[in-house]
Design a protein around this motif. Sequence first.
Motif, PDB file in Angstrom:
ATOM      1  N   UNK B 568       0.794  -1.226   0.000  1.00  0.00           N
ATOM      2  CA  UNK B 568       0.000   0.000   0.000  1.00  0.00           C
ATOM      3  C   UNK B 568       0.822   1.270   0.000  1.00  0.00           C
ATOM      4  N   UNK B 569       2.045   1.183  -0.471  1.00  0.00           N
ATOM      5  CA  UNK B 569       2.891   2.375  -0.482  1.00  0.00           C
ATOM      6  C   UNK B 569       3.074   2.933  -1.885  1.00  0.00           C
ATOM      7  N   UNK B 573       6.291   9.001  -4.270  1.00  0.00           N
ATOM      8  CA  UNK B 573       6.018  10.164  -3.421  1.00  0.00           C
ATOM      9  C   UNK B 573       6.253   9.867  -1.948  1.00  0.00           C
ATOM     10  N   UNK B 574       6.513   8.595  -1.609  1.00  0.00           N
ATOM     11  CA  UNK B 574       6.706   8.202  -0.204  1.00  0.00           C
ATOM     12  C   UNK B 574       5.434   8.455   0.602  1.00  0.00           C
ATOM     13  N   UNK B 575       4.415   7.684   0.317  1.00  0.00           N
ATOM     14  CA  UNK B 575       3.179   7.776   1.087  1.00  0.00           C
ATOM     15  C   UNK B 575       2.749   6.367   1.447  1.00  0.00           C
ATOM     16  N   UNK B 576       2.033   6.095   2.540  1.00  0.00           N
ATOM     17  CA  UNK B 576       1.531   7.058   3.525  1.00  0.00           C
ATOM     18  C   UNK B 576       2.645   7.586   4.418  1.00  0.00           C
ATOM     19  N   UNK B 577       2.286   8.582   5.234  1.00  0.00           N
ATOM     20  CA  UNK B 577       3.243   9.212   6.147  1.00  0.00           C
ATOM     21  C   UNK B 577       2.554   9.509   7.479  1.00  0.00           C
ATOM     22  N   UNK B 578       3.352   9.750   8.509  1.00  0.00           N
ATOM     23  CA  UNK B 578       2.762  10.334   9.721  1.00  0.00           C
ATOM     24  C   UNK B 578       2.240  11.730   9.393  1.00  0.00           C
TER      25      UNK B 578
END
Lengths: 597, 597
Positions: B568-569, B573-578
């Motif tokens: 699920x990444x 864009x490097x998501x999800x994130x805190x």
Amino acid sequence: MKSTHHCAQLTQADIGASVTLAGWVDTIRDQGGIIFIDLRDRKGVTQIKLEPLSNPGIAAAVASVKPESVIAVSGQVSARPEGTANPSLPTGAIEVEAAALEIFNISDTPPFPLDDAGGDKVNEDLRLTYRYLDLRRPKMRNNLRIRHRATKAIRDYFDAQEFIEVETPALFKSTPEGAREYLVPSRIHPGQFYALSQSPQQFKQILMVAGVERYFQIARCFRDEDLRADRQMEFTQVDVEASFIDREDVYRIFEGMLKKVWKDVLGTDIQTPFLRMPFTEAMNRFGVDKPDLRFGLELQDFSETFKSSAFKVFQSTVAKGGAVKALNAKSLADITQGEMKALEDAAKSLGAKGLAFIKVENGEWKSPIVKFFSDAEKAELTRRLDIAEGDIVFFAAAEWERACAILGRIRLDVAALLQKRGRLAIRHDDWKFLWVVDFPLMTYDEAENRYVATHHPFTAPVPEDAQYLDSDPKRVRGQHYDLVLNGMELGGGSIRIHQPALQKKVFEDVLKIPQDVVESRFGYMLKAFTYGAPPHGGIAFGLDRLVALLCGTTSIRDVIAFPKTQKGQCLMTQSPTPVTAKQLKDLHIQTVIPAAE
Amino acid sequence: MKSTHHCAQLTQADIGASVTLAGWVDTIRDQGGIIFIDLRDRKGVTQIKLEPLSNPGIAAAVASVKPESVIAVSGQVSARPEGTANPSLPTGAIEVEAAALEIFNISDTPPFPLDDAGGDKVNEDLRLTYRYLDLRRPKMRNNLRIRHRATKAIRDYFDAQEFIEVETPALFKSTPEGAREYLVPSRIHPGQFYALSQSPQQFKQILMVAGVERYFQIARCFRDEDLRADRQMEFTQVDVEASFIDREDVYRIFEGMLKKVWKDVLGTDIQTPFLRMPFTEAMNRFGVDKPDLRFGLELQDFSETFKSSAFKVFQSTVAKGGAVKALNAKSLADITQGEMKALEDAAKSLGAKGLAFIKVENGEWKSPIVKFFSDAEKAELTRRLDIAEGDIVFFAAAEWERACAILGRIRLDVAALLQKRGRLAIRHDDWKFLWVVDFPLMTYDEAENRYVATHHPFTAPVPEDAQYLDSDPKRVRGQHYDLVLNGMELGGGSIRIHQPALQKKVFEDVLKIPQDVVESRFGYMLKAFTYGAPPHGGIAFGLDRLVALLCGTTSIRDVIAFPKTQKGQCLMTQSPTPVTAKQLKDLHIQTVIPAAE
């Protein structure tokens, strides 16, 4: 029973034919023992004639039929009796003599009338609760069809221009510095979130780097902002980007698109190319960056006139670098006290201290301030504003942008007052398209004590202004363009920065975005740009607003099948709702209800 | 410098013309002091010839140009020297002699080769991290184009059939009883949530009640399920519904749609009408409800044969109401021990205790179980399975559905083994469409001790079976249909229940959904149905899978511009994130990180 025809199809040519029609009972009436039903489907209405006496099987069934019930009817097409034809209906010359009837569903009595006139008077919450009934109204059905035709025209246009539609993710990365966004907790990554995409901006620029060259998408976007008539939680955007193009290409491409939409949907030829107006001119003449050009009432600048005036309020404003602006509300001297108060309140809401005016009645200038004006000042006002008996002139004196904005708002309100009096006609289909151009690239944000991007930080500077990026940023115009129609912003876009070094400079040196924020938000874009980014630019249109204009409605809720209310609720399905503890646990979150609630 | 032509356009007819081309440097090579650049854009490639000696201005510039840099070149079209033409290229007869060069962007060296062969070998994570480079590969570019053409063909088809596209909300109501969904916390309503729509099912049925009659939508849908090659967090669904139609209408409409898609996208004529097969037959012959008809290897039922067998395993299975099924893997007696083990593991994963077999080698039946078989049993096997030297026969004995499923899986694995050996040819473009029909309306759920809807609770029963809803629910077939292509389920749908009383009965009496759950989840639908719901039905197709089949790829990630990984990444864009504490506070939630993390 399956229908052989739709309800707008049968004419005199079909007389004698055996047919079956299916649809909704629009009206049902008993006329001397004979039952007439107007049967309605998505195409139109056909009159059904039932003679219960000669057909006892039907008689029992039809007794239970109420308006909005769904039925099918078989029978012969016959001519309506002499003098009963309805020439305004395609099927007005015939009726179907029912020989058999099938009832699919009996309807309860709807909670509001389903005709346009009746439905328009109904509370919108009731319409939204029973949206499936509201959408049966001719106007709403037509709005959905117009929306379909408009999107089809847009897609056909871009396809013919060799643009390809590419879908980009709705589940994007959170970028907390921008507009408020919807968050979606990740189940797989505890404590982490996706954000619902506010626009495909970054992905479409990445697609340009990917060599797609001509991209478009009709994309769902999401913004957690306070809702209004022209704003919804989720909205639809016509999103376009192309490589190796300049502003002139953009204008040509989108004028062509709108030409096709207006032609396909309304049958109207709109004139291209559209007018263009620099931002400064729009503000000076109309007090707004999305001027409604369907009427005049233009603003005039009297800063020069009043720079040495005895009227200190004006004189000192000019001395401080501000502007004195005025507009003549022709023939509105009969403005009521209540209307005057509303104008003053509007001006004050934009930061004015009051609303100075000159009213011309019985050859006399009535005004609390006119006694301070010199004869030369009065002569200049009269000449340039064409002041005559029955006029009222409004003034604003403030910093230039605020003075413009105040009178820009007064201009719209005055136009509405003149319309109400029948002295100004503004037609919704008097299509005045306009490109507003030459916006400043950056605007100084007093609160943040730094420049912020007027539109977004990807906009390229106008080439000849780029030299002032460091020395005089506010002098730099952006290669941005807004498309305005009748006072509404339809869309906007820009030629983008494609040089990684320049983009980095804008982020860090000009906009002063901290380096770590640049890296986490835009790092991947800067990286992408180092692998061969072409020059590119594009535009984004709000589809909902475009369709609302085509439909002649002011609320985008009228062109969205299932909109949310201004409180973000779906009244039909009753959402949002609380969820179960298990759902929250799976997503590694818990709710924190404010004490006041 | 603006391009006058694209890079697949210039031919011998243009020799002598002055042109400008823009694009990416595909290759650059120095051949005896003359520089040749293959310049690439979205349409193709053109050879550029640069002679630095005769053009010193270019010489300096070209020194910095590396592959994947973006440039524009102006010059004259000339014929390539005798013997150097490339007839496989549209532009292969000419080259452009560069007189001027503009460099838009120099590219760093890409981290992997951008040709199809090289790129295919690269780790997918790397491709996804640099998706903008991956999408430059010819195969990926073509996939995006095929996707565009397929969606365009679908929209054109439905538009021509008078369907209108209606957008339905992505932000829907949470329905926790269904598949796992993504939640979106509400800022305005503390403690409340939206759910991202898993499908427009309920809205499209409401649109039928609204009288739209013919609806379609290419809709983004969201499901928080574990991801695989053919599943993404967000996916695109071709969603269709129509009123006053029956199953035959649905078949005709969608066969027409697919015929157009295959013709428009691939230029292939597919045969209609498609084959139809009842669910029971599909299970009996192929062990699965989505049979791949491109090859045989059909299952046979030997329950009757073994019902009094001395082989107790088979005999007792039949006695308990189960089934004994077998398939002959023709010529696969040379199966390796490793392959055999893998087949056994596959069978066990579906609940088999082992995988009984008979291998025929040197005229002898080698099998641990054959000693228990009577001569008559052996004769029956030989006759019906056409057993010959070199064959291997596999058995499954279990409840009917499980026995079918086990051998259905073995059938696919055996086919793969035979393909590997070159004994079976399965072409990806051997298009075997199939409607699977007559599914049971309900399936008994042992765990929940109640019937559950085989597809969904809106599916109408087959009219002649409706009488058994109370007395014998499992006997009731649903008006459901699945469209299968080459072993993949393309889509499915049904004729729906349109009578509010029957829908309520199915929810409450048959499916035993508690009344309060029915009310909160479906109350508004039941209510809508009381205001004149037409008979209606529809279908939903997975667009991603359809396009993957058209592209001849097995991974839907290859036909989605920016897919997520199986975790699920989004690697680009490097998501999800805190997110920030303020964001959480605004949404009235906090995170609860599991201790183990």
